[in-house]
Design a protein around this motif. Structure first.
Motif, short mmCIF file in Angstrom:
data_model
loop_
_atom_site.label_atom_id
_atom_site.label_comp_id
_atom_site.label_asym_id
_atom_site.label_seq_id
_atom_site.Cartn_x
_atom_site.Cartn_y
_atom_site.Cartn_z
N ARG A 89 66.65 0.56 -69.76
CA ARG A 89 66.73 -0.14 -68.52
C ARG A 89 67.42 -0.94 -68.57
NH1 ARG A 89 61.53 0.95 -71.52
NH2 ARG A 89 61.89 -0.57 -73.03
N ASN A 119 72.25 -2.68 -61.64
CA ASN A 119 71.83 -2.84 -59.90
C ASN A 119 71.80 -3.66 -59.48
OD1 ASN A 119 71.16 0.60 -59.70
ND2 ASN A 119 69.25 -0.40 -60.96
N CYS A 120 71.90 -5.60 -61.07
CA CYS A 120 71.80 -6.47 -60.56
C CYS A 120 73.37 -7.86 -59.90
CB CYS A 120 71.39 -7.84 -61.47
SG CYS A 120 69.87 -7.07 -61.28
N ALA A 155 70.47 -0.60 -66.59
CA ALA A 155 70.21 0.26 -65.52
C ALA A 155 70.33 -1.52 -64.47
CB ALA A 155 69.37 0.93 -65.07
N ALA A 156 69.54 -2.35 -65.20
CA ALA A 156 69.23 -2.74 -64.68
C ALA A 156 70.39 -4.28 -64.70
CB ALA A 156 67.79 -4.18 -65.57
N SER A 164 63.08 -12.60 -61.74
CA SER A 164 64.06 -11.47 -61.85
C SER A 164 65.42 -11.78 -62.58
CB SER A 164 64.84 -10.88 -60.20
OG SER A 164 65.62 -12.21 -59.68
N SER A 199 62.33 -4.00 -64.81
CA SER A 199 62.64 -2.22 -64.32
C SER A 199 64.16 -2.32 -63.83
CB SER A 199 61.70 -2.70 -63.15
OG SER A 199 62.29 -3.76 -61.91
N LEU A 200 64.15 -1.18 -63.28
CA LEU A 200 65.58 -0.59 -63.35
C LEU A 200 66.25 -1.64 -61.95
CD1 LEU A 200 65.21 2.96 -63.35
CD2 LEU A 200 65.87 1.85 -65.12
N ASP A 201 65.36 -1.94 -61.30
CA ASP A 201 66.21 -3.01 -60.21
C ASP A 201 66.38 -4.22 -60.24
OD1 ASP A 201 63.21 -3.78 -60.63
OD2 ASP A 201 63.26 -3.83 -57.91
N GLY A 202 65.84 -4.74 -62.25
CA GLY A 202 66.06 -6.20 -62.54
C GLY A 202 64.62 -7.14 -62.22
#
Length: 508
Positions: free
Chosen positions: A47, A54-55, A50-51, A159, A110-113
């Motif tokens: 996690r 993606n950030c 990916a976070a 975030s 989450s994976l998008d931060g």
């Protein structure tokens, strides 16, 4: 480069500060984690990677070592995602290390931060204050709960990028503030009331006595007589929660994840587990011990509907918390004490078919069947139930009556007055209700005049009551006297208390 961020680990109903140390060194790309991480913690590396990407933050293709200290305490949960990600960011020089030393961080990524809520925000906030840190950074969904702890700054974030910008001074985040008095008023609302109960005046009286003294109750009656309805309304007449009780109860609900949207438990809990529950579900357990139903009912009511249908071992494990107000859960991972000071309310039918002694319906159970059914509630457990009352079927006249019953608020006022008398009596002894009196306290505060002694002797000889039942009668008598604002226990108080020992008499 090395970075150190503070996280937290839940232990019982408290939290421990955990140092999340991140070291980035040359070598083959790998993220190694040490410090007894459990499954959810080990998965956090996926996690976090990916976070960060993606950030827009780089994930260095080097050897990354994450140490969770102290290393001899098992770490579980997803709350380490945020401090681990911030450690990797800080170890690359993107955040000033001196700012990290002031705060403790928890949060799942989450994976998008995005930062998702975690369990145990309130005990974690208490640990922040205890450790003397400046503030707590956690998911915004948990911020109101954590802000119930005063004298620390609580920053709710949504975030990972928001946390980085805040620590670098590029973003202002207002600390979360809550008004505890307003929280109490907002959440101290009951969805039931005693005025809705038709008939059963003697059962209402028994529950008022139980609430006034913190006594355990057994309700026995045919199906449809209102046992469950009455039990669900008992918590509405219990004394108002104090702030200390509310915070302790909220801690338990928070670490088990059942707090919901409420930032504070403002009413006494009512727990009604199904009869298929296991003994671990009742008292707590698991590989990493967690609280059970007896702890979730702390400062409130534990209701066992159809009590004889519960497994014998489940009923018997209630004996320790009923006596001590605490439960000890011992597992390979460690031994933990949880608070479990609750009022037990059990409901049962008088026989397997439910219609023994019912004037309207015929009971077809044999004496042996009735005896075996009632024996499912063991004698030692039954002795720990102070008030045993029969709940007959409600007459049509009572059901059809439009006259409103006495509201819970009026009954609760009398209960509060009786509890105030008990608080003055026991002072700093650590006893909050008559049901918690020790043998020495009973001798000191439950003196009976000669007429009362004679009444007690007659009841003991005729009913064959045990020594524990004798003590229970004295405790209930003391509560009845407190409700009458009487300093001495008189024969009418004892007579009423004796009536509440219905299961001590043979059914035939």
């Amino acid at each position: 480069m090395l970075a150190r961020i503070f996280g937290a680990s839940l232990h019982g109903i408290d939290a421990l500060k955990v140092a999340v140390e991140v070291d980035i060194a040359s070598g083959l790309p790998e993220l190694a984690m040490v410090g007894l991480p459990e499954g959810a913690v080990r998965e956090s590396k996926v996690r976090v990677r990916a976070a960060l990407r993606n950030c827009g933050y780089p994930f260095p293709p080097r050897r990354i070592t994450v140490n969770l200290a102290p290393a001899d305490v098992k770490k579980e949960g997803s709350g380490y995602d945020l401090p681990m990600a911030m450690g990797i960011v800080a170890a690359q020089g993107a955040v000033e290390l001196t700012r990290l030393a002031d705060y403790l961080m928890v949060g799942e990524l989450s994976l998008d931060g995005a930062v998702k809520p975690v369990r145990g925000a309130l005990p974690i906030a208490a640990a922040v204050r205890r450790q003397g840190l400046k503030g707590l950074i956690l998911p915004r969904a948990n911020s109101a709960e954590a802000a119930a702890v005063q004298d620390i700054e609580v920053f709710g974030v949504e975030s990972l990028a928001e946390v980085v910008e805040f620590l670098n001074g590029a973003r202002e985040i207002a600390p979360t503030r809550v008004d505890l008095a307003l929280l109490f008023r907002r959440h101290a609302v009951h969805d039931a009331d005693f005025s809705e109960v038709r008939g059963q005046p003697h059962v209402k009286r028994a529950l008022e006595v139980a609430a006034a003294g913190g006594h355990n109750v057994l309700l026995m009656g045919p199906p449809g007589s209102g046992k469950t309805m009455l039990a669900k309304r008992l918590s509405t007449i219990l004394p108002d929660l104090t702030l200390v009780e509310a915070l302790e109860t909220t801690k338990i609900h928070s670490i088990t994840g059942v707090l919901g949207d409420s930032a504070l438990v403002a009413v006494r809990p009512f727990r009604a587990p199904h009869h298929t529950i296991s003994d671990a579900g009742m008292v707590g357990g698991g590989t990493v011990p967690r609280p059970g139903e007896v702890s979730l009912a702390h400062n409130g009511v534990l209701f066992l509907d159809e009590a004889p249908e519960f497994r014998r071992n489940v009923l018997e494990v209630l004996r320790q918390p009923l006596e001590d107000g605490r439960i000890t859960v011992a597992r390979a991972a460690g031994s933990i004490d949880y608070p479990a000071a609750f009022m037990l309310v059990a409901a049962m039918n008088p026989c397997p078919c439910g219609f023994f002694s019912d004037p309207q319906k015929e009971c077809r159970c044999t004496p042996g069947q009735i005896a075996r059914y009632r024996s499912r509630i063991s004698g030692p457990l039954l002795d720990r139930i102070d008030i045993q009352v029969e709940v007959p079927a409600v007459a049509y006249e009572a059901l059809a009556s439009r006259a409103p019953g006495e509201p819970s608020e009026a009954i609760r006022e009398r209960v509060n007055r009786a509890r105030a008398v008990q608080a003055e009596r026991f002072g700093q002894a650590g006893i909050h209700a008559n049901a918690r009196m020790s043998a020495r306290d009973v001798q000191r505060h439950c003196r009976v005049d000669p007429a009362g002694e004679q009444l007690l002797e007659t009841a003991i000889r005729r009913l064959g009551l045990s020594a524990r039942a004798y003590v229970r009668i004295l405790k209930v008598s003391r509560t009845i006297a407190d409700l009458k604002d009487a300093e001495e226990i008189r024969p009418p108080h004892i007579a009423e208390a004796i009536q509440y020992r219905g299961m001590d008499r043979p059914p035939f």
